[in-house]
Scaffold this active site. Structure first.
Site, mmCIF file in Angstrom:
data_model
loop_
_atom_site.group_PDB
_atom_site.id
_atom_site.type_symbol
_atom_site.label_atom_id
_atom_site.label_comp_id
_atom_site.label_asym_id
_atom_site.label_seq_id
_atom_site.Cartn_x
_atom_site.Cartn_y
_atom_site.Cartn_z
ATOM 1 C CB THR A 13 -0.939 0.022 1.213
ATOM 2 O OG1 THR A 13 -0.177 0.084 2.428
ATOM 3 C CG2 THR A 13 -1.836 -1.212 1.231
ATOM 4 N N GLY A 14 0.390 2.281 -0.651
ATOM 5 C CA GLY A 14 1.192 3.495 -0.761
ATOM 6 C C GLY A 14 2.468 3.236 -1.545
ATOM 7 C CB THR A 16 2.334 5.751 -6.166
ATOM 8 O OG1 THR A 16 2.014 6.648 -5.094
ATOM 9 C CG2 THR A 16 1.180 4.792 -6.404
ATOM 10 C CB ILE A 19 9.758 4.158 1.875
ATOM 11 C CG1 ILE A 19 10.887 5.024 2.463
ATOM 12 C CG2 ILE A 19 9.822 2.743 2.433
ATOM 13 C CD1 ILE A 19 10.752 5.293 3.952
ATOM 14 N N GLY A 20 7.710 3.263 -0.391
ATOM 15 C CA GLY A 20 6.837 2.234 -0.947
ATOM 16 C C GLY A 20 7.218 1.848 -2.359
ATOM 17 C CB SER A 138 7.996 6.694 11.753
ATOM 18 O OG SER A 138 8.785 7.861 11.893
ATOM 19 C CE1 TYR A 151 3.960 9.725 9.773
ATOM 20 C CE2 TYR A 151 5.829 10.252 11.187
ATOM 21 C CZ TYR A 151 5.301 9.573 10.101
ATOM 22 O OH TYR A 151 6.113 8.752 9.358
#
Length: 245
Positions: A13-14, A16, A19-20, A138, A151
């Protein structure tokens, strides 16, 4: 020589940018078929073109549960299983105490906690025996930035979820680990920090620099592969020593 993820099915997921996308590239290099998600259709198409024929893009917002249902229906119909799940999608919409808005707090928690939780939960029927689930955390989970407090709290919550899920590894027959990068050279970081990013890293990261996203992808490959077959419930800090400084 076959790659370490040869014929494996991975969902990222994510996937694009940042890191992904680097993880997706690395997995493809090792022989995986990858499904990548993103909210922006144009960027998703670009990522799939970069990754080549082993990649399938599915437009999806992980905070929208119907989007997750659509994602997993596509994976079920086209691949039948998931060998590696990388719950990478996340968002930074934050402020320091005194400047929070309800909208930004709700958005951060909806994507980073709720979205990640249901990314994993809704994948359960498709997880192959011995699957690897990788949650991207993170370094802020243990060394929070004062301007990223919600976050940071959301990433700390993910660490707690991973530890709880690992206790269910036996009956669920998967491994689950957290990978927590430190300051990394990604488009999002560079947009936020601008020209200060490298100076910040030189000052506070023991290795004296930002990580490259490809370095984080190497750590992800370890946790995804059979090289980490006896590792579950761990949190790997790929942070250049940042959390220990």
């Amino acid at each position: 020589m076959p790659g370490v993820l040869q014929e494996k099915v991975a969902v990222i997921t994510g996937g694009t940018s940042g890191i992904g996308l680097s993880i997706a590239h690395r997995f493809v290099q090792e022989g995986a078929r990858v499904f990548v998600t993103g909210r922006d259709a144009g960027r998703l198409d670009e990522a799939v073109q970069e990754l080549g024929p082993a990649a399938t893009g599915v437009q999806s917002d992980i905070s929208v549960l119907a989007d997750l249902d659509t994602l997993y229906a596509r994976v079920r119909d086209e691949a039948g299983r998931i060998d590696v799940l990388v719950a990478n999608a996340g968002i930074v919409a934050d402020a320091a105490l005194g400047a929070h808005t309800e909208e930004n707090v709700d958005l951060t928690l909806a994507v980073n906690i709720k979205g990640t939780l249901f990314t994993v939960q809704k994948a359960l029927p498709l997880l192959a025996d011995g699957a690897s689930v990788l949650v991207i955390g993170s370094s802020n989970s243990v060394r929070p930035n004062e301007h990223l407090e919600v976050y940071s709290a959301s990433k700390a919550a993910l660490s707690n979820l991973v530890h709880n899920w690992a206790r269910q590894s036996r009956e669920r027959r998967f491994r689950v680990n957290a990978l927590s990068p430190g300051p990394t050279r990604t488009p999002a970081l560079l947009r936020a920090a601008g020209g200060d990013a490298d100076q910040f890293a030189e000052a506070v990261v023991p290795l004296g620099r930002l990580a490259d996203a490809a370095e984080i992808a190497e750590a992800a490959l370890f946790l995804a592969s059979d090289a980490s077959s006896f590792v579950t419930g761990a949190e790997l800090f790929a942070d250049g020593g940042y959390t220990r400084a």
